[in-house]
Design a protein around this motif. Structure first.
Motif, mmCIF file in Angstrom:
data_model
loop_
_atom_site.group_PDB
_atom_site.id
_atom_site.type_symbol
_atom_site.label_atom_id
_atom_site.label_comp_id
_atom_site.label_asym_id
_atom_site.label_seq_id
_atom_site.Cartn_x
_atom_site.Cartn_y
_atom_site.Cartn_z
ATOM 1 N N GLU A 1 0.844 -1.205 0.000
ATOM 2 C CA GLU A 1 0.000 0.000 0.000
ATOM 3 C C GLU A 1 0.873 1.246 0.000
ATOM 4 O O GLU A 1 0.592 2.216 -0.697
ATOM 5 N N TYR B 1 1.056 11.837 -9.664
ATOM 6 C CA TYR B 1 0.279 13.066 -9.498
ATOM 7 C C TYR B 1 1.155 14.287 -9.745
ATOM 8 O O TYR B 1 0.793 15.200 -10.483
ATOM 9 N N VAL B 2 2.325 14.277 -9.111
ATOM 10 C CA VAL B 2 3.246 15.407 -9.273
ATOM 11 C C VAL B 2 3.659 15.556 -10.735
ATOM 12 O O VAL B 2 3.717 16.660 -11.278
ATOM 13 N N LEU C 1 2.177 19.256 -3.479
ATOM 14 C CA LEU C 1 2.661 17.945 -3.056
ATOM 15 C C LEU C 1 4.116 17.729 -3.431
ATOM 16 O O LEU C 1 4.853 17.054 -2.723
ATOM 17 N N TYR C 2 4.541 18.298 -4.539
ATOM 18 C CA TYR C 2 5.932 18.115 -4.935
ATOM 19 C C TYR C 2 6.856 18.652 -3.842
ATOM 20 O O TYR C 2 7.738 17.960 -3.340
ATOM 21 N N PHE D 1 6.516 16.649 -0.421
ATOM 22 C CA PHE D 1 7.173 15.352 -0.313
ATOM 23 C C PHE D 1 8.695 15.448 -0.460
ATOM 24 O O PHE D 1 9.433 14.723 0.184
ATOM 25 N N LEU E 1 -0.319 8.291 9.172
ATOM 26 C CA LEU E 1 -0.058 7.163 8.266
ATOM 27 C C LEU E 1 0.347 5.927 9.073
ATOM 28 O O LEU E 1 -0.108 4.821 8.801
ATOM 29 N N GLU F 1 -4.107 5.872 5.854
ATOM 30 C CA GLU F 1 -3.327 5.638 4.642
ATOM 31 C C GLU F 1 -4.250 5.305 3.468
ATOM 32 O O GLU F 1 -4.053 5.779 2.364
ATOM 33 N N THR F 2 -5.272 4.508 3.757
ATOM 34 C CA THR F 2 -6.214 4.168 2.696
ATOM 35 C C THR F 2 -6.957 5.419 2.213
ATOM 36 O O THR F 2 -7.094 5.644 1.005
ATOM 37 N N ARG G 1 -4.686 7.428 0.086
ATOM 38 C CA ARG G 1 -4.514 6.820 -1.224
ATOM 39 C C ARG G 1 -5.719 7.105 -2.116
ATOM 40 O O ARG G 1 -5.572 7.417 -3.299
ATOM 41 N N LEU H 1 -5.683 10.644 -3.303
ATOM 42 C CA LEU H 1 -4.678 10.769 -4.363
ATOM 43 C C LEU H 1 -5.183 10.189 -5.677
ATOM 44 O O LEU H 1 -5.000 10.781 -6.737
ATOM 45 N N GLN H 2 -5.808 9.023 -5.586
ATOM 46 C CA GLN H 2 -6.381 8.408 -6.789
ATOM 47 C C GLN H 2 -7.334 9.367 -7.482
ATOM 48 O O GLN H 2 -7.255 9.598 -8.676
ATOM 49 N N ALA I 1 -7.551 12.599 -7.136
ATOM 50 C CA ALA I 1 -6.855 13.788 -7.613
ATOM 51 C C ALA I 1 -6.129 13.485 -8.920
ATOM 52 O O ALA I 1 -6.131 14.282 -9.860
ATOM 53 N N TYR I 2 -5.549 12.286 -8.965
ATOM 54 C CA TYR I 2 -4.829 11.892 -10.172
ATOM 55 C C TYR I 2 -5.776 11.804 -11.365
ATOM 56 O O TYR I 2 -5.507 12.329 -12.439
#
Lengths: 191, 191
Positions: free
Chosen positions: A122, A133-134, B82-83, B86, B115, B122-123, B126, B129-130, B132-133
């Motif tokens: 995960e 995404y980035v 996010l870039y 992270f 997390l 975390e789920t 994720r 993010l999914q 957003a992607y």
DNA sequence: AAATTCTCTTGACAAATGTCAACGCATCAA
DNA sequence: TTGATGCGTTGACATTTGTCAAGAGAATTT
């Protein structure tokens, strides 16, 4: 057959040999030849593909019948239609091999299984998504409000190796310009 | 103060009351006034923001000094770079409030803590993010190889409420066209 | 080897969009 | 009230990019 995948995983999370074996076990290797389709418009995308060798690209077709290239994928990259994969609605994308390729496929069930049983998986997935995404956000920055020449320059900087492996008209489509315009820009930049 | 966040979480994962409380505890509420900055170019983005109320937008500035709007964020949305978040490298984005807003902030440590200690978090992350992607990918499809009018129509369909809350020139920037062109398109579409 | 596609290039022209400048109308602050 | 500022509109014109048509060479297939 699994070198690239193992590399990709170890690059992002600390994984035990056992976890790696488990991953190996759940991925399905598949060879695909140039011009073959991994996914066709209208089908539900029920798998994600990791590229061990070769290259693919995804595209949609607009109302006038023009291809719009969404993504390229080379060794070590993932490619799929995540929208269709997660919602199970028919995909509007095609995924086609640019070269003879070796893939590792993971369908929905296998994915869910790994999410449940391999905690590192995960985390790996989340990191892949973060990066993807980035990358997409950068692509948008590199698309909006730039001239065709600027878009192409940025593309060259970011993916210098693409040039040799991808037909020029697909790069043009990826950048949202016509092949003719790209050809002229290249001529002009040659000076 | 936490309604939208709770809604967002429950919408995506089954969470116990206890887990929700833990989340609440780790988020930092913050009010921000119109035109104030949540992030400025050159700073490291060390937090993600969830919008409880109000609206914000992010943008970068290109070589010629033009704004390029990357994202809008309304109630129930996340916004961040996010870039930078992270990688901890300086951000090239600005994030500014469009209206007086109420945010829930999560810095890097708080995020890592959740997390590690709240599996559902975390789920949830994720899934966010999914989504957003997928949204970004759709945006790219809606940007490439379309006329200015088509881009605007698609935008209206996808975010009909934006119109009333976002100045027109920011929408133009988001679509990668000039304010003048957008004005003319609107005039033409009015018939 | 011949035939057929693909891919890229080039030219002439058309259409879309950008640029620059001016103006009107709100809103906001002094 | 009076400026000042921000936002949207409009016009004239310049520039960029797209469209259509043709052709050359490379790659692929028969």
């Amino acid at each position: 057959m699994f070198e690239q995948l193992i590399k990709s995983i170890q690059d992002k999370v600390p994984a035990t040999e056992q976890e790696l074996q488990l991953c190996k076990h759940y991925f399905t290797p598949k060879k695909i030849r140039r011009k073959q389709f991994l996914l066709q418009e209208g089908d539900v995308c029920n798998r994600m593909a990791f590229v061990e060798k070769g290259s693919l690209y995804s595209y949609s077709t607009d109302a006038k019948g023009n291809q719009r290239v969404i993504q390229f994928a080379f060794e070590g990259w993932w490619i799929s239609d995540l929208y269709s994969f997660f919602t199970k609605e028919p995909s509007s994308l095609n995924i086609e091999a640019l070269e003879d390729s070796e893939l590792l496929l993971l369908d929905h069930e296998q994915h869910e299984y790994l999410l449940k049983n391999v905690p590192q998986y995960e985390t790996y997935t989340r990191m892949i998504l973060q990066n993807a995404y980035v990358a997409l956000q950068r692509r948008i920055e590199g698309t909006i409000g730039l001239t065709a020449e600027e878009k192409y320059s940025r593309f060259l900087n970011q993916y210098p190796t693409c040039l040799n492996r991808v037909p020029q008209h697909l790069i043009a489509s990826y950048l949202g310009i016509t092949p003719e315009t790209l050809s002229r820009i290249r001529k002009q930049m040659a000076r």
